[in-house]
Design a protein around this motif. Structure first.
Motif, PDB file in Angstrom:
ATOM      1  N   ARG A 102       0.852  -1.185   0.000  1.00  0.00           N
ATOM      2  CA  ARG A 102       0.000   0.000   0.000  1.00  0.00           C
ATOM      3  C   ARG A 102       0.882   1.226   0.000  1.00  0.00           C
ATOM      4  O   ARG A 102       1.984   1.186   0.550  1.00  0.00           O
ATOM      5  CB  ARG A 102      -0.863   0.010   1.267  1.00  0.00           C
ATOM      6  CG  ARG A 102      -2.049  -0.923   1.170  1.00  0.00           C
ATOM      7  CD  ARG A 102      -2.899  -0.774   2.395  1.00  0.00           C
ATOM      8  NE  ARG A 102      -2.245  -1.351   3.562  1.00  0.00           N
ATOM      9  CZ  ARG A 102      -2.579  -1.044   4.801  1.00  0.00           C
ATOM     10  NH1 ARG A 102      -3.492  -0.153   5.036  1.00  0.00           N
ATOM     11  NH2 ARG A 102      -1.977  -1.634   5.802  1.00  0.00           N
ATOM     12  N   PRO A 103       0.419   2.285  -0.578  1.00  0.00           N
ATOM     13  CA  PRO A 103       1.221   3.510  -0.493  1.00  0.00           C
ATOM     14  C   PRO A 103       1.327   3.957   0.954  1.00  0.00           C
ATOM     15  O   PRO A 103       0.411   3.734   1.736  1.00  0.00           O
ATOM     16  CB  PRO A 103       0.433   4.523  -1.322  1.00  0.00           C
ATOM     17  CG  PRO A 103      -0.957   3.990  -1.356  1.00  0.00           C
ATOM     18  CD  PRO A 103      -0.839   2.499  -1.295  1.00  0.00           C
ATOM     19  N   GLN A 104       2.470   4.514   1.254  1.00  0.00           N
ATOM     20  CA  GLN A 104       2.671   4.930   2.638  1.00  0.00           C
ATOM     21  C   GLN A 104       1.778   6.109   2.970  1.00  0.00           C
ATOM     22  O   GLN A 104       1.919   7.195   2.428  1.00  0.00           O
ATOM     23  CB  GLN A 104       4.135   5.329   2.844  1.00  0.00           C
ATOM     24  CG  GLN A 104       4.997   4.149   3.200  1.00  0.00           C
ATOM     25  CD  GLN A 104       5.998   4.509   4.272  1.00  0.00           C
ATOM     26  OE1 GLN A 104       6.084   5.647   4.691  1.00  0.00           O
ATOM     27  NE2 GLN A 104       6.771   3.531   4.715  1.00  0.00           N
ATOM     28  N   ILE A 105       0.847   5.843   3.825  1.00  0.00           N
ATOM     29  CA  ILE A 105       0.010   6.935   4.303  1.00  0.00           C
ATOM     30  C   ILE A 105       0.213   6.986   5.798  1.00  0.00           C
ATOM     31  O   ILE A 105      -0.084   6.029   6.504  1.00  0.00           O
ATOM     32  CB  ILE A 105      -1.477   6.695   3.984  1.00  0.00           C
ATOM     33  CG1 ILE A 105      -1.645   6.453   2.497  1.00  0.00           C
ATOM     34  CG2 ILE A 105      -2.308   7.883   4.459  1.00  0.00           C
ATOM     35  CD1 ILE A 105      -2.959   5.789   2.131  1.00  0.00           C
ATOM     36  N   LEU A 106       0.710   8.072   6.253  1.00  0.00           N
ATOM     37  CA  LEU A 106       0.903   8.190   7.688  1.00  0.00           C
ATOM     38  C   LEU A 106      -0.433   8.458   8.332  1.00  0.00           C
ATOM     39  O   LEU A 106      -1.164   9.358   7.937  1.00  0.00           O
ATOM     40  CB  LEU A 106       1.881   9.326   7.997  1.00  0.00           C
ATOM     41  CG  LEU A 106       3.341   8.933   7.879  1.00  0.00           C
ATOM     42  CD1 LEU A 106       4.212  10.135   8.117  1.00  0.00           C
ATOM     43  CD2 LEU A 106       3.710   7.839   8.868  1.00  0.00           C
TER      44      LEU A 106
END
Lengths: 148, 71
Positions: A102-106
């Motif tokens: 998954r794209p890094q989403i903080l």
């Protein structure tokens, strides 16, 4: 047959006594064993020399490589038997977990609720007189009690 | 209070779905100097990832990426 095959990961440690030039040959040999057992190679990572955390068969270093493949679960036992005969320090066959990158989403850190005691400290017009009244009433009551 | 702010799970915040047993250095962060697995109360790891982490560490131990123990 094809449908019930599962994805597996096969990490292994090759002894450091193998000359560097022959390491690739070994990994191909292992891939061939997997294919012969009915597996389908998905990805091969070529062995790299690395240090071991502890001695295995009196060796401190080893080549570490891994391969992912798809195979019917009932053929795994046979593959393990075959691999045990090979010149490997260690190997493991583990079911591969789904890798969803998954794209890094903080995530937003849920900030602690703003301190609630500060507003209470703020002097507020309507509150103060009430307190005073209460105090006066208390004083009166006390005096009454003491007076008696 | 020793722990003023609640720690967040490292794996949840970095969105790593699978904990890689091949990454010994990363796993070492969740182990004591004696190579014991830290309890989640110390690292803030969530229950789901703590289970995965423990499995990854055990695999990594077998493959000598991470020690079983240190002298």
């Amino acid at each position: 047959m094809e449908t019930d095959s599962k994805n597996y990961e096969f990490p292994y440690l090759l002894p450091p006594s193998i000359p560097e030039s022959e390491v690739l040959m070994y990994s191909r040999k292992l891939s061939k064993i997997i294919e012969d057992t009915g597996g389908k190679i998905r990805h091969t990572e070529e062995p790299k020399k690395g240090k071991l955390a502890y001695e295995i068969k009196k060796e401190r270093n080893a080549y570490f490589g891994w391969t992912t493949f798809a195979m019917a679960p009932n053929a795994i036992a046979l593959l393990e038997k075959k691999l045990k005969g090979e010149n490997l320090l260690r190997f493991l066959i583990v079911g591969e977990e789904e890798t969803q990158v998954r794209p890094q989403i903080l995530r937003t850190i849920p900030s602690r609720p703003a301190p609630t005691h500060i507003p209470a400290h703020r002097p507020e017009g309507p509150e103060k007189p009430e307190e005073k009244l209460d105090l006066e009433a208390l004083d009166k009551k006390l005096e009454e009690i003491l007076g008696k | 209070m020793l722990q003023q702010e609640q720690k967040q799970c490292y794996f949840c915040t970095t969105n790593r779905d699978v904990i890689d047993y091949k990454d010994g250095e990363m796993l070492r962060k969740f182990m004591s100097s004696q190579a014991k697995i830290y309890p989640p109360r110390k690292t803030g790891t969530c229950a789901h990832h703590q289970r995965q982490l423990a499995r990854a560490i055990k695999r990594a131990r077998f493959l000598a990426f991470v020690p079983y123990t240190t002298r």
